[in-house]
Design a protein around this motif. Structure first.
Motif, PDB file in Angstrom:
ATOM      1  N   ARG A 244      35.035  13.423  19.627  1.00 14.11           N
ATOM      2  CA  ARG A 244      36.279  12.441  19.381  1.00 14.11           C
ATOM      3  C   ARG A 244      37.409  12.627  20.503  1.00 14.11           C
TER       4      ARG A 244
ATOM      5  N   ARG B 249      51.787   0.314  13.594  1.00 12.69           N
ATOM      6  CA  ARG B 249      51.505   1.686  14.150  1.00 12.69           C
ATOM      7  C   ARG B 249      50.558   1.516  15.466  1.00 12.69           C
TER       8      ARG B 249
ATOM      9  N   LYS C 175      43.477  10.193  18.970  1.00  9.05           N
ATOM     10  CA  LYS C 175      44.481  11.148  18.484  1.00  9.05           C
ATOM     11  C   LYS C 175      45.276  11.433  19.661  1.00  9.05           C
TER      12      LYS C 175
ATOM     13  N   TYR D  87      52.198   9.151  16.909  1.00 13.78           N
ATOM     14  CA  TYR D  87      52.904   9.519  15.781  1.00 13.78           C
ATOM     15  C   TYR D  87      54.363   9.476  16.136  1.00 13.78           C
TER      16      TYR D  87
ATOM     17  N   GLU E   1      45.734   2.040   7.961  1.00 12.75           N
ATOM     18  CA  GLU E   1      45.501   3.484   7.413  1.00 12.75           C
ATOM     19  C   GLU E   1      46.877   3.852   6.826  1.00 12.75           C
TER      20      GLU E   1
ATOM     21  N   SER F  18      48.498  10.014   8.394  1.00 15.81           N
ATOM     22  CA  SER F  18      47.561  10.766   8.873  1.00 15.81           C
ATOM     23  C   SER F  18      46.223  11.024   8.221  1.00 15.81           C
ATOM     24  N   MET F  19      45.964   9.727   7.500  1.00 18.52           N
ATOM     25  CA  MET F  19      44.599   9.635   6.583  1.00 18.52           C
ATOM     26  C   MET F  19      44.122   8.321   6.646  1.00 18.52           C
ATOM     27  N   ASN F  20      42.649   8.079   6.393  1.00 22.40           N
ATOM     28  CA  ASN F  20      42.142   6.706   6.311  1.00 22.40           C
ATOM     29  C   ASN F  20      42.343   6.597   4.771  1.00 22.40           C
TER      30      ASN F  20
ATOM     31  N   LEU G 114      42.054   5.151  13.302  1.00 21.43           N
ATOM     32  CA  LEU G 114      41.234   6.355  13.858  1.00 21.43           C
ATOM     33  C   LEU G 114      40.384   6.373  13.060  1.00 21.43           C
TER      34      LEU G 114
ATOM     35  N   GLY H  84      38.316   8.711  11.362  1.00 21.59           N
ATOM     36  CA  GLY H  84      38.347   9.883  10.694  1.00 21.59           C
ATOM     37  C   GLY H  84      36.841  10.700  10.376  1.00 21.59           C
ATOM     38  N   ILE H  85      36.890  12.000  10.342  1.00 20.20           N
ATOM     39  CA  ILE H  85      35.608  12.571  10.042  1.00 20.20           C
ATOM     40  C   ILE H  85      35.531  12.773   8.615  1.00 20.20           C
ATOM     41  N   THR H  86      36.617  13.182   7.907  1.00 16.15           N
ATOM     42  CA  THR H  86      36.484  12.952   6.749  1.00 16.15           C
ATOM     43  C   THR H  86      36.042  11.509   5.844  1.00 16.15           C
ATOM     44  N   ARG H  87      36.561  10.456   6.666  1.00 19.56           N
ATOM     45  CA  ARG H  87      36.200   9.110   6.343  1.00 19.56           C
ATOM     46  C   ARG H  87      34.727   9.000   6.355  1.00 19.56           C
TER      47      ARG H  87
ATOM     48  N   GLY I 160      41.552  12.732   5.038  1.00 21.89           N
ATOM     49  CA  GLY I 160      41.914  13.419   6.265  1.00 21.89           C
ATOM     50  C   GLY I 160      41.791  14.926   6.613  1.00 21.89           C
ATOM     51  N   THR I 161      41.558  15.416   7.632  1.00 20.30           N
ATOM     52  CA  THR I 161      41.193  16.992   7.419  1.00 20.30           C
ATOM     53  C   THR I 161      42.264  17.797   6.898  1.00 20.30           C
TER      54      THR I 161
END
Ligand SMILES: *Cc1c(COP(=O)(O)O)cnc(C)c1O
Length: 354
Positions: free
Chosen positions: A92, A184, A194, A199, A230, A233-235, A254, A256-259, A299-300
């Motif tokens: 990413r 955003r 990122k 931000y 989103e 800093s989270m989906n 974004l 997201g890898i957690t997403r 989010g991470t």
């Protein structure tokens, strides 16, 4: 390229690991690599953590040509160091690099540098529940030049911060404010990367939401301000009438890898999940007819964050009686158990470092 290691002669005192804030303390070492036009990336090295010197005209200070990543290292109960899907972070980072006109990195080399760094600083990985070593890779443009163009020199760095919970609320549901004036990201912009600039432009909305008693902002699309994008800093995910829905990646969200991990888990459990456009009106209608069952962010930093209240216009939607939902809890438990080695890593997500 060989990664050299210069160990610190003055290891720092560790903070109180049982009461860690997020992102405030940093470990003993950091990884650095430089880029110069004509030479490429060179001199990958691990050195004692400390300030770096930059020219005041360094381009990053003026035009924000910068990208970053965030991931975590955990120590399992048998003492081994574990990283969660780190290859996805470096892949990413290169997607962000491409958009910000920053040269591509060698993902395998950076992963090697990260492994060496985390192994060297493994005593900085906290072990209390809810804690981890938060890892921040980033790249900055360093040319001393006041003109708008791609820099010809860069620094890639990785720093590590033993951290506690990102949101002091922990797994207590958060209150979220649906932002309908600021945006955003827009179509064609940098929303999918990122980069610090995304931000910088969002902080004002965050301040206003805080003043109103909300902990986060939910962003709507930058064109019509109708569709959900989103959170800070989270989906974001909604469970509506048995189906889990998250906005499809559209260029301004974004990835997201957690997403991604959440979607893969839901699929493996046979829970219906879809990535599609979802409007705030649809969520509001689902609330009205009683089918809005759960809502959570991924989010991470926070991993999974249940949403207990959504405020849109004059409407306040209380979700699942302000309690964490069943699916939300199951995803949180599964991901954290895989990260910390309490549960078998059937998905092959964990990279063991030692
Ligand atoms: C990093 C980030 C996320 C979450 O991505 P993960 O890979 O899950 O940590 C979501 N939204 C934004 C804007 C982000 O910067």
């Amino acid at each position: 390229m060989e990664i050299t290691i210069n160990k610190t002669q003055n290891p720092k005192a560790k903070p109180d690991m049982s009461n860690l804030p997020f992102g405030k303390y940093f470990s003993d070492h950091m990884f650095i690599m430089d880029y110069d036009e004509g030479k490429g990336w060179h001199d990958p090295r691990i050195v004692p953590y400390g300030p770096i010197e930059l020219d005041p005209s360094a381009m990053v200070f003026h035009y924000a040509q910068e990208v970053f990543e965030g991931l975590k290292a955990y120590k399992s109960s048998d003492g081994h160091v574990r990283l969660f899907r780190p290859d996805k972070n470096f892949a990413r980072l290169n997607v962000s690099n491409e958009r910000l006109a920053i040269p591509q990195i060698d993902e395998a080399l950076c992963l090697e540098g990260l492994k060496k760094l985390v192994e060297l600083d493994k005593e900085w990985i906290p072990e209390q529940e809810g804690t981890s070593l938060y890892i921040r890779p980033f790249i900055i443009a360093t040319d001393p030049f006041l003109g708008v163009k791609p820099s010809e020199s860069y620094k890639f760095m990785i720093i590590c911060s033993p951290s506690g919970l990102y949101y002091p609320e922990g797994l207590a549901p958060v209150k979220i404010y649906v932002e309908d004036s600021y945006v955003r990201a827009v179509r064609g912009g940098t929303g999918f990367t990122k980069t610090g600039g995304n931000y910088a432009g969002s902080i004002r909305a965050q301040v206003v939401a805080h003043e109103k008693g909300y902990s986060q902002v939910l962003w709507l699309d930058g064109v019509e301000q109708k569709y959900i994008e989103e959170v800070g800093s989270m989906n974001i995910f909604f469970k509506i009438n048995g189906e889990v829905v998250t906005p499809a990646l559209n260029g301004s969200i974004l990835s997201g890898i957690t997403r991604m991990s959440t979607i893969e888990l839901l699929k493996s459990w046979g829970v219906p999940v879809s990535e599609r456009k979802i409007s705030i009106q649809e969520v509001s209608d689902a609330y009205d007819n009683g089918t809005l069952e759960e809502c959570f962010g991924t989010g991470t930093a926070a991993i999974i964050s249940p949403v207990g209240e959504l405020s849109w216009d004059d409407k306040v939607m209380l979700i699942n009686d302000n309690k964490i939902g069943e699916i939300t809890q199951r995803i949180f438990d599964t991901i954290t158990n895989i990260q910390t080695g309490k549960e078998e890593d059937k998905m092959g997500w964990v990279l063991k470092v030692d």
